[in-house]
Write an enzyme that holds these catalytic residues in place. Structure first.
Site, PDB file in Angstrom:
ATOM      1  N   ARG A  46      -3.477 -31.504  -8.823  1.00 56.68           N
ATOM      2  CA  ARG A  46      -2.864 -32.825  -8.970  1.00 56.68           C
ATOM      3  C   ARG A  46      -3.349 -33.802  -7.901  1.00 56.68           C
ATOM      4  NH1 ARG A  46       3.454 -32.333  -9.572  1.00 56.68           N
ATOM      5  NH2 ARG A  46       3.001 -31.179  -7.681  1.00 56.68           N
ATOM      6  N   LYS A 143      -1.276 -13.368 -10.883  1.00 54.21           N
ATOM      7  CA  LYS A 143       0.075 -12.854 -10.887  1.00 54.21           C
ATOM      8  C   LYS A 143       0.993 -13.830 -10.143  1.00 54.21           C
ATOM      9  CE  LYS A 143       1.661  -9.803  -7.829  1.00 54.21           C
ATOM     10  NZ  LYS A 143       1.905 -10.034  -6.407  1.00 54.21           N
ATOM     11  N   HIS A 173      -5.321  -7.942  -8.424  1.00 47.61           N
ATOM     12  CA  HIS A 173      -6.514  -7.817  -7.569  1.00 47.61           C
ATOM     13  C   HIS A 173      -6.701  -6.387  -7.046  1.00 47.61           C
ATOM     14  CE1 HIS A 173      -3.751  -8.385  -4.156  1.00 47.61           C
ATOM     15  NE2 HIS A 173      -4.707  -7.956  -3.368  1.00 47.61           N
ATOM     16  N   LYS A 177     -10.371  -3.574  -6.125  1.00 52.09           N
ATOM     17  CA  LYS A 177     -10.696  -2.955  -4.842  1.00 52.09           C
ATOM     18  C   LYS A 177     -11.649  -1.784  -5.055  1.00 52.09           C
ATOM     19  CE  LYS A 177      -6.464  -4.278  -2.448  1.00 52.09           C
ATOM     20  NZ  LYS A 177      -6.766  -4.996  -1.204  1.00 52.09           N
ATOM     21  N   GLU A 211       2.346  -2.844   4.692  1.00 57.43           N
ATOM     22  CA  GLU A 211       1.762  -4.049   5.288  1.00 57.43           C
ATOM     23  C   GLU A 211       2.416  -4.310   6.631  1.00 57.43           C
ATOM     24  OE1 GLU A 211       0.653  -7.275   2.315  1.00 57.43           O
ATOM     25  OE2 GLU A 211       2.523  -6.493   1.518  1.00 57.43           O
ATOM     26  N   ASP A 230       7.062  -7.921  -6.652  1.00 62.10           N
ATOM     27  CA  ASP A 230       5.838  -8.421  -6.030  1.00 62.10           C
ATOM     28  C   ASP A 230       4.742  -7.350  -5.963  1.00 62.10           C
ATOM     29  OD1 ASP A 230       4.352 -10.443  -4.514  1.00 62.10           O
ATOM     30  OD2 ASP A 230       4.656  -9.149  -2.771  1.00 62.10           O
ATOM     31  N   HIS A 235       0.788  -3.784  -8.529  1.00 59.46           N
ATOM     32  CA  HIS A 235      -0.241  -3.071  -7.766  1.00 59.46           C
ATOM     33  C   HIS A 235       0.010  -1.554  -7.710  1.00 59.46           C
ATOM     34  CE1 HIS A 235      -1.427  -7.038  -6.826  1.00 59.46           C
ATOM     35  NE2 HIS A 235      -0.724  -7.220  -5.736  1.00 59.46           N
ATOM     36  N   LYS A 329       6.914  -4.625   3.877  1.00 54.56           N
ATOM     37  CA  LYS A 329       6.323  -5.610   4.793  1.00 54.56           C
ATOM     38  C   LYS A 329       6.864  -5.374   6.199  1.00 54.56           C
ATOM     39  CE  LYS A 329       5.185  -8.995   1.413  1.00 54.56           C
ATOM     40  NZ  LYS A 329       3.733  -8.851   1.331  1.00 54.56           N
TER      41      LYS A 329
END
Ligand code: BG6
Length: 480
Positions: A46, A143, A173, A177, A211, A230, A235, A329
């Site tokens: 935009r 996603k 993704h 890998k 992570e 998520d 994944h 996380k």
């Protein structure tokens, strides 16, 4: 192998993912000569931006987020020369004819929607109604693909009104890998593992995506998703599918995806007692101000930033074998791996000489992509027959240095779009099957109003997650 000339329209071109991943990935493919100056990348968003300003932004993005390889200013300039920019608002009619005018008839047309899913349908409809999309064009979707089964189904229905399934590339993704594809090579291009790859020889499987970073800056999106939506629905589900699937007859998109769907459909419903959810509370038992709730800007949040589940694939090959999945996380380290634990030998003839170390095949996605097989050997040296554990270890970068830098997942996936190869993309029914499995699990804890258990940032996750596996007499592999 160079790809055909293409026109790639990147919607959301000024967004975070485009800057961090997509544009640097395209640059690196250009840098190694996979496409030439016959290709065009048309950024769109935009923002009213000149093509010149978009080129400058992209050059910055390459310098900030590109791979650690030598890059000359001339290479960057050569790449940014291929860029153009058109401002469009997905919800308005203007600007689309400008995009149309820039597309050539003799180039592959791909539309990459690096935008929120609420815009997928509007953009797909305009591309189709304006005639910008041809029957051979490809549409790429980031996603999250839906929030639950119902939203994924309606997205699929809306997309299929304008594009055929063979034109739709849903990105996960993780499938791009290096090691994820290596898992398929390991299983199906060797005769050593497959005869053992079943409940007679495997005790259990652990899939970990840990992570060390938190949700800083993404709290708004993440607080409505949590680790289950998520990471697990997509994944970890993909890693589980590739570990558990039957050998496809060929390495072709539908043969591979058919087998993955069968795994998802064979998953047993997961009772709440087989789930541990956690939420990071900052360091020092929550005394610091970097808790999940701070990051999410929601002091009462019940969203999980960690989840562990015990999952069972109810089919002939896997009945009774637990797959333990965990992701979170703000954990101690960044580790992604699949660990396949084989059963102990039926009888130990070395009683008194030390322990037999069970064989574990570890497929490491990151860091240090590679494969390790834990074995038991005789302790070398004069001490007589003593057993010890030793690793057969292969780090791809050390073993195959001449293969060069492994491609980033996005590099591989975008080039696959141009080549028209859907093997590493999720099919519509696959995404729906994954939501169909995940929805009742999420509803289970939402109905019970259960809050996730707090855990310290920098730890290995909540205590409940340890209990989940300890009660079966097993232990998690260590994180870091
Ligand atoms: C994304 C998730 O899909 O994957 C993020 O939305 C997560 O929350 C990321 O951090 C992990 O990807 P990678 O490649 O860094 O393991």
């Amino acid at each position: 192998i160079p790809v055909e000339p293409f026109d790639l329209v990147l919607f959301g071109a000024t967004g975070d993912l485009a800057r961090r991943k997509i544009l640097p990935a395209l640059f690196h493919r250009f840098q190694i000569g996979q496409f030439s100056d016959k290709c065009r990348i048309i950024g769109s968003s935009r923002s009213a931006l000149t093509a010149e300003a978009f080129r400058a932004q992209t050059a910055d993005a390459i310098r900030d987020f590109g791979q650690d390889v030598e890059t000359t200013p001339a290479e960057i300039a050569g790449f940014t020369d291929l860029l153009d920019y058109v401002a469009v608002d997905a919800r308005s009619d203007s600007g689309w004819d400008v995009i149309h005018g820039k597309l050539r008839d003799d180039a592959v047309r791909a539309f990459y929607l690096s935008v929120g899913p609420s815009l997928f349908t509007d953009i797909a409809r305009r591309l189709s109604e304006t005639g910008i999309a041809t029957p051979d064009s490809r549409i790429v979707l980031e996603k999250p693909f839906g929030h639950d089964l119902a939203s994924a189904q309606s997205l699929n229905t809306a997309l299929r009104a304008h594009f055929e399934e063979r034109q739709i590339y849903r990105i996960d993704h993780y499938l791009g890998k290096e090691t994820v594809q290596n898992l398929m090579a390991l299983r199906f291009a060797n005769s050593l593992f497959e005869p053992l790859w079943n409940s007679s020889h495997i005790d259990h499987v652990q899939i970990t995506v840990a992570e060390s970073i938190g949700v800083e800056g993404r709290g708004d999106y993440y607080d409505k998703s949590g680790a289950m939506r998520d990471m697990v629905q997509n994944h970890l589900m993909q890693l589980l599918c590739l570990t558990a699937m039957e050998p496809p007859a060929q390495f072709t998109p539908n043969a591979v995806r058919d087998e993955k769907v069968k795994v998802i459909e064979a998953l047993r419903p997961v009772p709440q007692s087989s789930i541990a959810r956690g939420q990071y509370r900052g360091r020092n038992a929550g005394k610091s101000s970097d808790s999940y709730r701070d990051h999410a800007g929601n002091p009462a949040s019940r969203t999980e930033s960690y989840i562990a589940l015990k999952v069972e694939v109810a089919n002939w090959r896997w009945a009774g074998i637990p797959f333990y999945l965990r992701t979170g996380k703000c954990l101690r380290d960044r580790v992604s791996e699949i660990a396949v634990y084989f059963r102990d030998p039926p009888h130990n003839i070395f009683a008194g000489s030390g322990t037999v170390h069970g064989n574990v095949l570890v497929i490491r996605l990151q860091p240090d992509e590679g494969i390790t097989l834990k074995t038991t050997i005789k302790d070398p040296g004069p001490g007589g027959m003593r057993l010890t554990g030793a690793n057969l270890d292969m780090t791809f970068a050390d073993e195959l240095p001449e293969s060069g830098r492994p491609q980033d997942a996005y590099e591989r996936l975008i080039m696959d779009v141009i080549r028209g190869n859907q093997t590493l993309f999720m099919r519509g029914d696959e995404v729906e099957a994954a939501w169909n499995w995940a929805d009742p699990i999420i509803a289970g804890w939402e109905d019970a109003g259960e809050a996730p258990q707090p855990y310290d940032s920098g730890s290995t996750g909540p205590d409940d997650s340890l209990l989940l596996i300890h009660r079966d007499g097993r232990r998690w592999r260590s994180i870091g």
